[in-house]
Design an enzyme around this catalytic site. Structure first.
Site, PDB file in Angstrom:
ATOM      1  N   GLY A 155       0.852  -1.195   0.000  1.00 14.85           N
ATOM      2  CA  GLY A 155       0.000   0.000   0.000  1.00 14.85           C
ATOM      3  C   GLY A 155       0.886   1.243   0.000  1.00 14.85           C
ATOM      4  O   GLY A 155       2.048   1.189  -0.412  1.00 14.85           O
ATOM      5  N   ARG A 156       0.307   2.330   0.510  1.00  9.78           N
ATOM      6  CA  ARG A 156       1.040   3.601   0.452  1.00  9.78           C
ATOM      7  C   ARG A 156       2.312   3.551   1.280  1.00  9.78           C
ATOM      8  O   ARG A 156       3.341   4.088   0.876  1.00  9.78           O
ATOM      9  CB  ARG A 156       0.122   4.731   0.928  1.00  9.78           C
ATOM     10  CG  ARG A 156      -0.992   5.002  -0.057  1.00  9.78           C
ATOM     11  CD  ARG A 156      -2.130   5.762   0.567  1.00  9.78           C
ATOM     12  NE  ARG A 156      -2.896   4.915   1.472  1.00  9.78           N
ATOM     13  CZ  ARG A 156      -4.199   5.024   1.700  1.00  9.78           C
ATOM     14  NH1 ARG A 156      -4.887   5.965   1.099  1.00  9.78           N
ATOM     15  NH2 ARG A 156      -4.816   4.229   2.555  1.00  9.78           N
ATOM     16  N   ILE A 157       2.272   2.886   2.448  1.00 11.63           N
ATOM     17  CA  ILE A 157       3.480   2.841   3.293  1.00 11.63           C
ATOM     18  C   ILE A 157       4.509   1.886   2.669  1.00 11.63           C
ATOM     19  O   ILE A 157       5.705   2.196   2.617  1.00 11.63           O
ATOM     20  CB  ILE A 157       3.134   2.421   4.739  1.00 11.63           C
ATOM     21  CG1 ILE A 157       2.138   3.414   5.352  1.00 11.63           C
ATOM     22  CG2 ILE A 157       4.397   2.344   5.594  1.00 11.63           C
ATOM     23  CD1 ILE A 157       1.562   2.993   6.702  1.00 11.63           C
ATOM     24  N   ARG A 177      -2.390  -7.878  -2.347  1.00  8.25           N
ATOM     25  CA  ARG A 177      -3.658  -8.411  -2.849  1.00  8.25           C
ATOM     26  C   ARG A 177      -3.788  -8.145  -4.345  1.00  8.25           C
ATOM     27  O   ARG A 177      -4.225  -8.973  -5.112  1.00  8.25           O
ATOM     28  CB  ARG A 177      -4.841  -7.766  -2.122  1.00  8.25           C
ATOM     29  CG  ARG A 177      -5.164  -8.451  -0.808  1.00  8.25           C
ATOM     30  CD  ARG A 177      -6.178  -7.672  -0.035  1.00  8.25           C
ATOM     31  NE  ARG A 177      -5.708  -6.312   0.225  1.00  8.25           N
ATOM     32  CZ  ARG A 177      -6.330  -5.440   0.987  1.00  8.25           C
ATOM     33  NH1 ARG A 177      -7.478  -5.753   1.544  1.00  8.25           N
ATOM     34  NH2 ARG A 177      -5.842  -4.228   1.206  1.00  8.25           N
ATOM     35  N   ARG A 239       0.684  -5.130  12.147  1.00  6.63           N
ATOM     36  CA  ARG A 239      -0.197  -5.339  13.301  1.00  6.63           C
ATOM     37  C   ARG A 239       0.193  -6.653  13.947  1.00  6.63           C
ATOM     38  O   ARG A 239       0.600  -7.592  13.251  1.00  6.63           O
ATOM     39  CB  ARG A 239      -1.654  -5.504  12.865  1.00  6.63           C
ATOM     40  CG  ARG A 239      -2.471  -4.253  12.763  1.00  6.63           C
ATOM     41  CD  ARG A 239      -2.816  -3.650  14.126  1.00  6.63           C
ATOM     42  NE  ARG A 239      -3.567  -2.423  13.985  1.00  6.63           N
ATOM     43  CZ  ARG A 239      -3.040  -1.220  13.739  1.00  6.63           C
ATOM     44  NH1 ARG A 239      -1.731  -1.081  13.641  1.00  6.63           N
ATOM     45  NH2 ARG A 239      -3.805  -0.161  13.619  1.00  6.63           N
ATOM     46  N   GLU A 268      -0.529  -7.154  22.259  1.00  2.74           N
ATOM     47  CA  GLU A 268       0.226  -6.043  22.847  1.00  2.74           C
ATOM     48  C   GLU A 268      -0.695  -5.173  23.710  1.00  2.74           C
ATOM     49  O   GLU A 268      -1.887  -5.094  23.433  1.00  2.74           O
ATOM     50  CB  GLU A 268       0.878  -5.199  21.725  1.00  2.74           C
ATOM     51  CG  GLU A 268      -0.111  -4.529  20.791  1.00  2.74           C
ATOM     52  CD  GLU A 268       0.585  -3.740  19.689  1.00  2.74           C
ATOM     53  OE1 GLU A 268       1.377  -4.333  18.941  1.00  2.74           O
ATOM     54  OE2 GLU A 268       0.296  -2.537  19.592  1.00  2.74           O
ATOM     55  N   HIS A 286       5.289  -0.203  19.443  1.00  2.00           N
ATOM     56  CA  HIS A 286       4.296   0.334  18.489  1.00  2.00           C
ATOM     57  C   HIS A 286       4.459   1.845  18.315  1.00  2.00           C
ATOM     58  O   HIS A 286       3.539   2.626  18.613  1.00  2.00           O
ATOM     59  CB  HIS A 286       2.874  -0.022  18.950  1.00  2.00           C
ATOM     60  CG  HIS A 286       1.865  -0.007  17.846  1.00  2.00           C
ATOM     61  ND1 HIS A 286       0.777  -0.846  17.803  1.00  2.00           N
ATOM     62  CD2 HIS A 286       1.771   0.765  16.728  1.00  2.00           C
ATOM     63  CE1 HIS A 286       0.054  -0.592  16.720  1.00  2.00           C
ATOM     64  NE2 HIS A 286       0.649   0.385  16.044  1.00  2.00           N
ATOM     65  N   ILE A 287       5.645   2.236  17.806  1.00  2.00           N
ATOM     66  CA  ILE A 287       5.948   3.665  17.698  1.00  2.00           C
ATOM     67  C   ILE A 287       6.249   4.101  16.264  1.00  2.00           C
ATOM     68  O   ILE A 287       6.790   5.194  16.051  1.00  2.00           O
ATOM     69  CB  ILE A 287       7.145   4.066  18.611  1.00  2.00           C
ATOM     70  CG1 ILE A 287       8.395   3.227  18.290  1.00  2.00           C
ATOM     71  CG2 ILE A 287       6.767   3.967  20.074  1.00  2.00           C
ATOM     72  CD1 ILE A 287       9.671   3.744  18.947  1.00  2.00           C
TER      73      ILE A 287
HETATM   74  C1  8YV Z   1      -1.203   4.235  15.719  1.00  2.00           C
HETATM   75  C2  8YV Z   1      -1.046   2.563  13.791  1.00  2.00           C
HETATM   76  O1  8YV Z   1      -0.298   4.941  16.472  1.00  2.00           O
HETATM   77  O2  8YV Z   1      -2.042   4.092  12.304  1.00  2.00           O
HETATM   78  C3  8YV Z   1      -1.977   2.924  12.704  1.00  2.00           C
HETATM   79  O3  8YV Z   1      -2.672   2.019  12.190  1.00  2.00           O
HETATM   80  O4  8YV Z   1      -0.781   1.435  14.005  1.00  2.00           O
HETATM   81  C4  8YV Z   1      -0.388   3.622  14.614  1.00  2.00           C
HETATM   82  O5  8YV Z   1       0.056   4.644  13.774  1.00  2.00           O
HETATM   83  C5  8YV Z   1      -1.933   3.324  16.645  1.00  2.00           C
HETATM   84  O6  8YV Z   1      -2.699   2.385  15.973  1.00  2.00           O
HETATM   85  C6  8YV Z   1      -2.818   4.145  17.595  1.00  2.00           C
HETATM   86  O7  8YV Z   1      -4.136   4.262  17.170  1.00  2.00           O
END
Ligand code: 8YV
Length: 322
Positions: A155-157, A177, A239, A268, A286-287
């Site tokens: 995707g975009r990322i 996909r 995730r 988590e 998760h940063i």
């Molecule tokens: C969030 C992320 O910080 O954007 C997302 O999907 O996983 C993170 O950037 C986190 O989900 C808080 O909502």
């Protein structure tokens, strides 16, 4: 009268101030993680909510909330939303795409490089007072330059991560996909679309950045790890649940793959403690989107969506098909 909203987690105070010019705001600057019962109670008299991934918006909750009109997630991922149920109950949903692409891609590289070059492992050793001499074979890692970067989830990322690889002279292969257009592939360092098996077999560095759903649950498990090179690294930015953490721990313990960089975990923040006993893993809480500018942009994007949705306009990042 202004509509009432809940900002379900702590947020930048100036975003709260902005929201309070449009809404009666109940905030949670103590940052309590509400149980489903507490969340239902807090939302009972609210028209809208600004949430993060920790709030599950599902059928059971929605049944109790006839006044709720809109939930704006401050995240690009929205696996905490049951979108069909939200549509059924007439509740609009939105996320925060795009604003975090570049920051998350930067972090993906930081994590992948730290993993390949054993940055945290060697720093722990140094801090432990173990550095008494130089040796030719201390902390030998894997090169990124000239290697093959495999991306699952383009995707975009994913595309922003691939673009960055041009300076490292890497070959990019990906699975997604659907295949990108040839223009998008060219911009993504001429990424080549291959099967998931080919990505696993060929990648020197595997990057996971696909959305979580029941379909993508355990995209990487024991069988997939067994197909990877023993010298390969795996980076999970996506995730918890995309990777079978138990299988990954076993693969890292037996050096079936070289190392992993993980920003997300199953269950988590109560992740599997066995990760802590492994040296060949870099762990972050998760940063990936956590730069000052990007978290502000995400908060304001969620606020923009809520303001539009509750004033009868189309939210810019509407997810629900009502
Ligand atoms: C969030 C992320 O910080 O954007 C997302 O999907 O996983 C993170 O950037 C986190 O989900 C808080 O909502």
């Amino acid at each position: 009268m202004k509509p009432a909203i809940l900002v379900a987690r702590a947020i930048f105070p100036d975003v709260l101030t902005r929201l309070s010019t449009h809404f009666e705001v109940e905030s949670n600057q103590e940052d309590i993680i509400f149980s489903p019962t507490q969340l239902a109670e807090k939302l009972r008299d609210k028209a809208g909510a600004l949430t993060t991934s920790s709030a599950r918006i599902n059928r059971e909750l929605l049944q109790q909330l006839p006044n709720l009109k809109m939930v704006a997630n401050m995240a690009v991922g929205y696996d905490n939303f049951d979108l069909p149920a939200m549509a059924e109950f007439g509740v609009q949903a939105s996320n925060t795409p795009d604003v975090l692409n570049e920051t998350t891609a930067d972090f993906g590289w930081a994590l992948m490089m730290a993993t390949a070059r054993r940055i945290t492992e060697s720093e722990h050793w140094l801090r432990d007072g173990q550095w008494h001499k130089w040796r030719y074979d201390y902390f030998l890692g894997a090169d990124l330059h000239g290697s093959t970067l495999g991306i699952i989830g383009m995707g975009r990322i994913g595309q922003a991560i691939a673009r960055r690889s041009t300076g490292f002279n890497m070959k990019v292969i990906y699975h997604n996909r659907s295949r990108l257009s040839s223009e998008q592939e060219a911009l993504a360092n001429h990424a080549q679309y291959v099967s998931k098996e080919e990505v696993l077999r060929q990648a020197d560095h595997l990057m996971l950045i696909l959305p979580y759903s029941t379909a993508s649950h355990h995209t990487i498990g024991a069988a997939e790890l067994a197909q990877m090179k023993p010298t390969a690294t795996l980076t999970n930015l996506a995730r918890g649940g995309i990777v079978d953490d138990q299988a990954l721990i076993a693969a890292l313990r037996t050096n079936q793959i070289a190392a992993a960089g993980l920003d997300v975990f199953e269950n988590e923040p109560r992740f599997n403690p066995d990760f802590l006993s492994l040296k060949n893993v870099v762990l972050t809480p998760h940063i990936a989107s956590a730069s000052e500018a990007t978290r502000r942009a995400m908060a304001n994007c969620a606020a923009d969506n809520l303001i539009a949705g509750l004033s009868g306009q189309r939210p810019p990042n509407l997810l629900t098909l009502l």
